[in-house]
Design a protein around this motif. Structure first.
Motif, PDB file in Angstrom:
ATOM      1  N   THR A   1      -7.990  -4.958   3.605  1.00  0.00           N
ATOM      2  CA  THR A   1      -6.819  -4.124   3.821  1.00  0.00           C
ATOM      3  C   THR A   1      -6.204  -4.569   5.132  1.00  0.00           C
TER       4      THR A   1
ATOM      5  N   TYR B   1      -2.758  -4.401   0.683  1.00  0.00           N
ATOM      6  CA  TYR B   1      -4.072  -4.638   0.104  1.00  0.00           C
ATOM      7  C   TYR B   1      -4.156  -6.081  -0.367  1.00  0.00           C
TER       8      TYR B   1
ATOM      9  N   ARG C   1     -11.009  -5.927  -4.285  1.00  0.00           N
ATOM     10  CA  ARG C   1     -10.206  -5.760  -3.073  1.00  0.00           C
ATOM     11  C   ARG C   1     -10.960  -6.393  -1.938  1.00  0.00           C
TER      12      ARG C   1
ATOM     13  N   SER D   1       0.544   4.413   2.364  1.00  0.00           N
ATOM     14  CA  SER D   1      -0.594   4.179   3.250  1.00  0.00           C
ATOM     15  C   SER D   1      -0.155   3.297   4.424  1.00  0.00           C
TER      16      SER D   1
ATOM     17  N   GLN E   1      -0.019   0.126   4.470  1.00  0.00           N
ATOM     18  CA  GLN E   1      -0.864  -1.059   4.586  1.00  0.00           C
ATOM     19  C   GLN E   1      -0.578  -2.065   3.482  1.00  0.00           C
TER      20      GLN E   1
ATOM     21  N   GLY F   1       0.818  -1.219   0.000  1.00  0.00           N
ATOM     22  CA  GLY F   1       0.000   0.000   0.000  1.00  0.00           C
ATOM     23  C   GLY F   1       0.846   1.260   0.000  1.00  0.00           C
TER      24      GLY F   1
END
Ligand code: K7E
Ligand code: CUA
Length: 612
Positions: free
Chosen positions: A77, A65, A74, A61, A63, A58
């Motif tokens: 997350t 995904y 998706r 971010s 993160q 990510g």
């Protein structure tokens, strides 16, 4: 200022980039209706599941995904380096402690654990380019189980992450060179007192957890990308560099002056041996080996034009380097490399490390197109290189060294991800281009555009874009693994011996010790026990909350109004929450995750009696 050799290719790249950008806006090959997708094989009807999991970084971010392929949906997350109130990550004590006070990370390259060079579905490792950390996600629960670091002596570990073929190590090298040991030195001492470093984290096979094992002290260059060797090259790891000019300002010009930078080849088995032989110094508590003093660990291979990606073929023989300012990829033969180092076929040394004779190890230069960044592999020797400037993916073949097909993508791909692409036996079938720009491809959401992932069918002679999906900033790399290799649990075990868990109403209790109040509570469809917590202003409050609903998908949240607290407790899980009751008054707490028709009734009160 002198106009150096850099000027022409950079300017050419920019111009061609603009031209390519305007041409591709007229092409629209991606299917837009379910019918077309069904024909193309990308449509996954209701009730059916995807064939692959794709784990995409990510980026900033912080993160990961999780995306289903071929549907491109998706699914999840996974928060790693950033808090995420949707899953309560970063508010309970365990995740708060892991985050260690940092609120974000820059997650670039995920690496699935491997056994004999095949993804085994156990763990996922990721790097944090911002705060020198590494993290491990357990794929039984799809949750972050370890954040290691900040790791000493490295700075911006972009040159990561990969695991060695049996997940012995997770390795990362620095993008930025700095004085080792966290010391200060002015920039005019860059060449002498700054260093790059490679950090090798040993992995515990049972828990998947990492420990810093040893590091290598390297020349003060920027280490960009890396890949582990496979099979015949299994003891080796390869790193690209840029800025071997050792510039400290205006890098866009000054770091592009040399015709070639280097591919750094590291024999990690020899490095391991050097540590056993006590040939290290301890810097910042870490065993650091200097490969200019221990022979056989590090070699430099010239690589043209500010390289970015390096990728090792499934059989481990071919090492593909992409020079981003050159419309070619350079392929090296690992067998020739071994011969060259045995014969000491060197063109000299640089910073005390032997430079292998370029012509002796180079096998081919493949004219792939403009702005090559990263290469992935399919079965039968096919290779796929992303062309950032050209907004395309080039398909070529190992051994033939020529481009067989090209497909336009929208727009400007960075990495791509092939099905089982980093293993010793890639599946072919699917390739996802992780495009940096989406421009006109989706409904406009203002000046900040999403990124755009495009699914390419690579099963035939011609590549075909068959699906696409926008995504939040910003996937760099991703790995795609067969869905049946991942075996998640559906609930946590009812473990009555787990410290601080309570499973019966009778065991629920609120205890006070001085000004510390401890609550052992539980959440059960559709209430909290206790549903009233009375404390005094200034008390420290510790709450252990167990979700005793053991049915799949019955998740409870626990949020306290105005106290900035929000955690989530999965079926059978126990979470620890801690805060100081520094605001007097009445604060309702409630379940923040919809759990039943009476979810809205799932509430209680935190009563904070004011100090007199
Ligand atoms: Cu975006 Cu791998 Cu960080 Cu290339 S990196 S694109
Ligand atoms: Cu429990 Cu909503």
């Amino acid at each position: 200022m002198k106009l150096g050799k850099w000027y022409v290719p950079v300017a050419l790249g920019v111009i061609l980039g603009l031209v390519a950008g305007s041409i591709v806006s007229y092409v629209s090959p991606a299917p837009t209706t379910e019918g077309e997708q069904a024909v193309s094989g990308a449509f996954v009807p209701p009730g059916k599941k995807d064939e692959y999991y794709m784990f995409a970084s990510g980026g900033h971010s912080g993160q990961v995904y999780v995306i289903g392929i071929p549907s491109m949906r998706r699914i999840r997350t996974i928060p790693v380096f950033s808090r995420d109130s949707a899953t309560g990550y970063g508010w309970d004590e365990e995740s708060k402690k892991m985050l260690g006070g940092y609120t974000w990370g820059d997650l670039h390259h995920p690496a699935l654990s491997e056994t004999d060079g095949e993804y085994d579905g156990r763990f996922l490792y990721v790097n944090d380019n911002a705060n020198n950390r590494a993290a491990m996600i357990d794929l039984k629960t799809f949750t972050t189980k370890q954040i290691l670091g900040p790791i000493p002596n490295i700075m911006g570990p972009h040159s990561a992450a990969f695991v060695t073929p049996n997940t012995e190590y997770f390795m990362m090298a620095t993008r930025f060179s700095v004085p080792m040991g966290g010391k200060y030195a002015p920039l005019d001492k860059y060449s002498k007192e700054y260093h790059g470093a490679l950090s090798a984290q040993k992995i515990d096979q049972k828990t998947g957890k990492m420990k810093v094992a040893w590091q290598l002290k390297l020349p003060p260059w920027n280490y960009d990308l890396s890949d582990a060797g496979k099979k015949i090259s299994g003891d080796w790891a390869f790193f690209t560099t840029y800025n071997t000019e050792e510039a400290t300002e205006l890098l866009e010009i000054n770091a592009s002056a040399n015709e070639t930078d280097y591919l750094v080849a590291i024999n990690w088995k020899k490095a391991e041996q050097a540590v056993k032989d006590k040939k290290f110094e301890v810097i910042n508590g870490v065993k650091v080996v200097d490969p200019t003093k221990v022979k056989g660990i590090a070699y430099l291979i010239p690589l043209p034009k500010s390289p970015h990606g390096v990728d090792v073929s499934p059989d481990g023989r071919w090492i593909v380097g992409s020079g981003k300012l050159d419309p070619t990829v350079t392929v090296y033969d690992f067998k020739k490399f071994i011969k060259a180092i045995e014969k000491e076929d060197f063109s000299g040394t640089k910073k005390g490390l032997p430079v292998v004779n370029f012509e002796s190890v180079k096998e081919a230069t493949v004219k792939v197109g403009l702005g090559p960044l990263h290469t992935q592999f399919g079965p039968d020797g096919y290779a796929y290189t992303t062309l950032f400037v050209e907004s395309a993916v080039a398909k070529w073949k190992l051994g033939e060294w020529k481009v067989l097909d090209k497909v336009t993508v929208h727009y400007s791909p960075g990495h791509s991800s092939a099905a089982e692409g980093d293993t010793v036996s890639p599946d072919g079938k699917y390739l996802v281009a992780l495009n940096k720009l989406s421009k006109d491809r989706h409904l406009s959401v203002g000046p900040s555009h999403p990124e755009n992932m495009q699914l390419i069918d690579i099963s035939g002679d011609k590549m075909k874009v068959i699906n696409e999906a926008p995504i939040d900033p910003e996937p760099h790399y991703a790995q795609m693994v067969k869905a049946d290799k991942i075996k998640p649990i559906l609930k946590y075990e009812k473990d009555e011996k787990r410290p601080h868990s309570v499973w019966k109403k009778e065991d629920v209790r609120i205890e006070r010790e001085g000004n510390h109040v401890t609550v052992h509570g539980l959440a059960v469809w559709t209430r909290f026990y206790p549903d009233k917590i009375e404390v005094n202003e200034g008390d420290k409050v510790t709450i252990y909350l167990t979700n005793i609903d053991l049915d799949q998908d019955i998740t409870h949240g626990f949020a306290i109004n105005l106290y900035d607290i929000d955690v989530e407790v999965q079926p059978g899980e126990t979470k620890k929450i801690e805060f100081v009751a520094d605001k007097p008054g009445v604060y309702p707490f409630y379940c923040s995750n919809f759990c039943s028709a009476l979810h809205q009734e799932m509430q209680g009160y935190l009563l904070v009696k004011p100090k007199k």
